[in-house]
Structures are given as C-alpha cells and as structure tokens.
Write a protein that holds these residues in place. Sequence first.
Motif, mmCIF file in Angstrom:
data_model
loop_
_atom_site.group_PDB
_atom_site.id
_atom_site.type_symbol
_atom_site.label_atom_id
_atom_site.label_comp_id
_atom_site.label_asym_id
_atom_site.label_seq_id
_atom_site.Cartn_x
_atom_site.Cartn_y
_atom_site.Cartn_z
ATOM 1 N N VAL A 56 0.856 -1.203 0.000
ATOM 2 C CA VAL A 56 0.000 0.000 0.000
ATOM 3 C C VAL A 56 0.886 1.245 0.000
ATOM 4 O O VAL A 56 0.662 2.180 -0.779
ATOM 5 N N GLU A 57 1.899 1.233 0.843
ATOM 6 C CA GLU A 57 2.808 2.375 0.922
ATOM 7 C C GLU A 57 3.564 2.572 -0.399
ATOM 8 O O GLU A 57 3.700 3.693 -0.887
ATOM 9 N N ASP A 58 4.044 1.485 -0.981
ATOM 10 C CA ASP A 58 4.811 1.570 -2.229
ATOM 11 C C ASP A 58 3.970 2.038 -3.409
ATOM 12 O O ASP A 58 4.446 2.773 -4.264
ATOM 13 N N THR A 59 2.714 1.585 -3.473
ATOM 14 C CA THR A 59 1.864 1.938 -4.619
ATOM 15 C C THR A 59 1.117 3.248 -4.406
ATOM 16 O O THR A 59 0.681 3.863 -5.373
ATOM 17 N N GLY A 60 0.932 3.637 -3.152
ATOM 18 C CA GLY A 60 0.251 4.890 -2.873
ATOM 19 C C GLY A 60 -1.252 4.784 -2.707
ATOM 20 O O GLY A 60 -1.908 5.773 -2.410
ATOM 21 N N SER A 61 -1.802 3.582 -2.889
ATOM 22 C CA SER A 61 -3.242 3.423 -2.676
ATOM 23 C C SER A 61 -3.575 1.967 -2.377
ATOM 24 O O SER A 61 -2.905 1.056 -2.851
ATOM 25 N N ARG A 62 -4.622 1.783 -1.597
ATOM 26 C CA ARG A 62 -5.069 0.420 -1.275
ATOM 27 C C ARG A 62 -5.542 -0.308 -2.526
ATOM 28 O O ARG A 62 -5.262 -1.485 -2.699
ATOM 29 N N ARG A 63 -6.233 0.406 -3.364
ATOM 30 C CA ARG A 63 -6.771 -0.229 -4.576
ATOM 31 C C ARG A 63 -5.640 -0.740 -5.467
ATOM 32 O O ARG A 63 -5.678 -1.881 -5.935
ATOM 33 N N ALA A 64 -4.634 0.092 -5.695
ATOM 34 C CA ALA A 64 -3.499 -0.325 -6.519
ATOM 35 C C ALA A 64 -2.741 -1.467 -5.850
ATOM 36 O O ALA A 64 -2.313 -2.424 -6.509
ATOM 37 N N ALA A 65 -2.582 -1.380 -4.524
ATOM 38 C CA ALA A 65 -1.878 -2.434 -3.792
ATOM 39 C C ALA A 65 -2.635 -3.754 -3.892
ATOM 40 O O ALA A 65 -2.034 -4.813 -4.125
ATOM 41 N N GLU A 66 -3.939 -3.702 -3.729
ATOM 42 C CA GLU A 66 -4.734 -4.926 -3.782
ATOM 43 C C GLU A 66 -4.714 -5.539 -5.182
ATOM 44 O O GLU A 66 -4.687 -6.759 -5.333
ATOM 45 N N HIS A 67 -4.685 -4.698 -6.183
ATOM 46 C CA HIS A 67 -4.557 -5.209 -7.555
ATOM 47 C C HIS A 67 -3.194 -5.895 -7.723
ATOM 48 O O HIS A 67 -3.105 -6.988 -8.280
ATOM 49 N N ASP A 68 -2.143 -5.243 -7.237
ATOM 50 C CA ASP A 68 -0.791 -5.798 -7.330
ATOM 51 C C ASP A 68 -0.710 -7.132 -6.592
ATOM 52 O O ASP A 68 -0.161 -8.107 -7.113
ATOM 53 N N LEU A 69 -1.259 -7.193 -5.387
ATOM 54 C CA LEU A 69 -1.206 -8.420 -4.606
ATOM 55 C C LEU A 69 -2.016 -9.542 -5.267
ATOM 56 O O LEU A 69 -1.600 -10.706 -5.248
ATOM 57 N N ALA A 70 -3.142 -9.189 -5.862
ATOM 58 C CA ALA A 70 -3.934 -10.194 -6.586
ATOM 59 C C ALA A 70 -3.155 -10.727 -7.791
ATOM 60 O O ALA A 70 -3.208 -11.933 -8.097
ATOM 61 N N GLU A 71 -2.417 -9.852 -8.461
ATOM 62 C CA GLU A 71 -1.571 -10.296 -9.582
ATOM 63 C C GLU A 71 -0.460 -11.224 -9.086
ATOM 64 O O GLU A 71 -0.115 -12.198 -9.748
#
Length: 185
Positions: free
Chosen positions: A45-60
């Motif tokens: 979340v910190e690296d991507t700047g948003s929960r949504r982007a982080a959750e997408h990254d983690l799902a990938e």
Amino acid sequence: MSTGMLLAIVIPAVVVLALIALAVIAGRRRNRLQDRFGPEYERTVEDTGSRRAAEHDLAEREKRHDSLDLRPLESSERDRYAREWTGVQEEFVDRPKEAVHDADRLVTALMRARGYPTDDFDQRLRDLSVEHGRTLEHYRAAHEINTLGEGRQATTEQLRGAMVHYRALFDELLADGHRPGSAGS
C-alpha cells in the motif's frame, strides 16, 4: 402510489443495497489479502500509494504464484539442505562475510529447488510474498547486509544479523509442505 413514486423509492434502495454489497465484498477481499500477505500488505500500500493499486498488485502476485510449479522437498533433500546450512553456520566463525554470501546462495538454491524462479531479486520478493509475507522483511534485511558485506561495509554484528534473517526464511522454505497436519506431510 404511482409507478413513478414507487420507482423513486425502489431504485435508490437497490443502489444503496448494491453499494453496501460491494463494500462488504471489498472489505472481505482486503481482510483476506491482509491475512495472506501480513506486513507485505501495508508495505505494498505504501509503495503503490493506494489500497486499490496495492490490492490489484497483490492479486496479480497471487495469480503468478498459482501458475508456479512449487513443490515440497523430499526428506533426503531437506536433510541435505539442513546439513549445508549447518556448514554455513560453522563457516561464520572464521569467515563471516563469506558465510553470509553462502547463506544467500543456499537460500536461493533452496528456493529454486522448491520451484521458485530465482533470476531477479525483486521478482523473488514478489513470488515469496504470497506464501512467506511474514518473513519477507528478514530476506530483505539479509540481502541488504549481504550487499554491504560484498563492499566490506558490514560489521560482524550486521553479518551475524544477516545470518539470523536468512535462517528465518530458510527454515520456512525448508519446512513448507511438511508441517504437521499439512497436506504435504
């Protein structure tokens, strides 16, 4: 009550219920990802700047991880890696910098034996984060100290810490799939 009045009540009610359902689904997804990734969730979340982007990254990451051909080690392989680790620890007494480098090499070899791709350190972190998110900080810290050691900038105490950090991930990778009550036991 007219049809228009009825629609004016029903449509907003359906929209509100749909929004509540989406919020519940998103909350469950967030909780599942937080449970699975541990501290890596907040770091992402910190690296991507948003929960949504982080959750997408983690799902990938999960999708990629699911496509890997990971396997537990045979008992003889686990024994061999455990013996090698003992040798690396013994080496630390006389050659700490070399022992840390050998610990890094051994952890990478163990990852490869389990089926993880090992060509790129950043990708290793991403792949490991799915199953080993709670020990990933150990790996990052050990790798950083190993890099300092290569440039002769690490103290003996830092090198000792790197061995402890490598050991945390090593033990987890070595045991994975062979814990009491697991399907691989």
